[in-house]
Design a protein around this motif. Structure first.
Motif, PDB file in Angstrom:
ATOM      1  N   GLN A  40       0.855  -1.186   0.000  1.00 13.53           N
ATOM      2  CA  GLN A  40       0.000   0.000   0.000  1.00 13.53           C
ATOM      3  C   GLN A  40       0.894   1.240   0.000  1.00 13.53           C
ATOM      4  OE1 GLN A  40      -3.182  -0.348   2.770  1.00 13.53           O
ATOM      5  NE2 GLN A  40      -3.537   1.831   2.852  1.00 13.53           N
ATOM      6  N   ILE A  41       0.670   2.152  -0.942  1.00 15.52           N
ATOM      7  CA  ILE A  41       1.506   3.351  -1.055  1.00 15.52           C
ATOM      8  C   ILE A  41       1.161   4.359   0.030  1.00 15.52           C
ATOM      9  CG2 ILE A  41       2.097   5.302  -2.527  1.00 15.52           C
ATOM     10  CD1 ILE A  41       1.514   3.445  -4.939  1.00 15.52           C
ATOM     11  N   GLU A  42      -0.088   4.743   0.098  1.00  9.69           N
ATOM     12  CA  GLU A  42      -0.534   5.713   1.106  1.00  9.69           C
ATOM     13  C   GLU A  42      -1.397   4.999   2.129  1.00  9.69           C
ATOM     14  OE1 GLU A  42      -2.049   9.532  -0.290  1.00  9.69           O
ATOM     15  OE2 GLU A  42      -1.501   8.905  -2.316  1.00  9.69           O
TER      16      GLU A  42
END
Length: 71
Positions: A40-42
């Motif tokens: 998950q990036i953010e």
């Protein structure tokens, strides 16, 4: 499954106390498929969660997993 790549790679990875992650498959197609794990990036409230992807073809030899693509 038309190839034995997962077993071959698992045997080699066992020397390093590692194996390929094979998720439990529900439904009619119980073909063992590799799962591509994503990050998950953010993070935070309201952010989309990371999803895993299932390979349609063996990532090691390229043979298709779907019954209509198996030779």
């Amino acid at each position: 499954m038309a190839c034995n790549c997962i077993e071959t790679v698992d045997a080699k990875l066992a020397e390093r106390n590692t194996r390929i992650m094979l998720p439990i498959m529900l439904g009619a197609d119980q073909t063992a498929r590799t799962m591509i794990v994503t990050d998950q990036i953010e993070t935070g409230r309201g952010k989309q969660k990371a999803v895993g992807m299932f390979a349609s073809y063996c990532p090691f030899c390229g043979i298709g997993y779907a019954s209509d693509t198996l030779a």
